[in-house]
Design a protein around this motif. Structure first.
Motif: not given
Length: 351
Positions: A123-129
């Protein structure tokens, strides 16, 4: 009853631990923050409980604390990255950053990674997007834990696949799911507590569903939804590892059993600019209405609220930021032992 700690103190302590084993401060802080975020969201299996094995893998050579990322191939929209055995969280952040950078110019950015390690919550990497008005997709493969549909040996990883979208006036919508019915950690917990497990969780060495956690740990996890979960595990492995040149299926290092061996996991990360399809304000209005319509729909008897994918984790995170990060006794003990072993005392104060 779990003890609670200040988020910033935990991140700072974990940062110092990783610095002690030669990780640069910025990378140490990135890793520490992602671990603590998992605990904030109630995902203990991917939180600070992983720090001891990360440190051990750095000490034994399975993780490279000072990687030299190499761009092996690059186009206007894609990047193939050799992570050089980096900490997974560091490589994951680098990969999604590259995807976002390209998406800003071309509307779509994709990063494929080889020579990575376990990278924590997707989820952390998706939040970056999401924070860049984009939607994201991310996958990674894992070491073998899952039997293929109809099989009896752990050949596939649990290979999570995740999607994330901005949520307008609501929380972002994030679906982050592994392909197994449950985690190996939950089976280990049942073993410790001398409890039986559901027959849908795992098979024994013969491929027969078992309710005995001891037999399950000798066998393999089962995919959720039978052939459907199996299919997603296959796709996740192909996307993550086959096209990137990473290890796949049984050609990966095991996180706990082989601390000296790089895992050579693969990642696939994609960021897509929403404005390539729809005005941001219009999207925000429509996704807000979309979510509200679902949440306001008739509820089944006994149901108080309908939650969107990822919403419960966001609620937990918000609550725990106020109350403190919850950590169980066993994890606290392991963190204290880790700190003592490398000379970084666990001095975080309970709230």
């Amino acid at each position: 009853m779990k003890a609670r700690f200040d988020q910033k103190e935990l991140v700072e302590w974990a940062t110092q631990v990783l610095k002690k084993v030669s990780m640069p401060e910025s990378d140490a802080k990135t890793t520490a923050a992602i671990l603590v975020k998992a605990d904030l969201r109630g995902i203990e299996t991917h939180g600070l409980s992983r720090l001891p094995i990360y440190v051990k893998r750095i000490q034994k050579g399975g993780i490279n604390p000072k990687p030299n990322f190499k761009i092996l191939k690059e186009t206007q929209t894609t990047t193939l990255i050799d992570a050089d055995g980096a900490m997974g969280q560091v490589a994951g952040k680098f990969a999604m950053s590259k995807a976002i950078e390209k998406a800003k110019d071309t509307s779509v950015g994709i990063s494929s990674v080889r020579n990575g390690n376990h990278f924590g919550i997707v989820a952390h990497y998706l939040e970056m997007a999401i924070n860049n008005n984009m939607f994201g997709l991310a996958t990674t493969n894992t070491s073998p834990l899952l039997a293929p549909f109809g099989g009896r040996k752990a050949i596939l990883g649990t290979n999570p696949i995740a999607f994330g979208f901005p949520g307008g006036k609501f929380y972002p919508v994030i679906l982050d799911m592994a392909s197994s019915v449950t985690s190996r950690g939950r089976i280990k917990l049942a073993q410790l507590n001398n409890e039986k497990i559901p027959l849908t969780w795992a098979v024994d060495e013969r491929g027969i569903p078992t309710d005995d956690p001891n037999e399950a740990l000798k066998g393999a996890l089962l995919p959720f939804g039978a052939h459907k979960g199996y299919g997603l595990a296959v796709i996740g492995d192909i996307l993550s590892s086959v096209i990137s040149g990473a290890g796949y299926l049984t050609h990966t290092g095991e996180l706990y059993k082989e601390p000296e061996k790089p895992q050579n996991l693969g990642f696939f990360m994609m960021a897509v600019k929403l404005e390539a399809f729809i005005d941001i304000d219009e999207f925000s209005q429509k996704i807000t209405d979309f979510i509200k319509t679902i949440k306001d729909s008739p509820k089944a008897e006994g149901t108080k609220e309908i939650f969107m994918p990822g919403e419960i984790e966001y609620i937990r995170e918000s609550e725990n930021k106020e109350l403190g990060v919850p950590l169980g006794e066993n994890i606290i003990r392991e963190l204290k032992e880790l700190g003592d072993s490398i000379g970084v005392e666990f001095n975080c104060q309970q709230k």
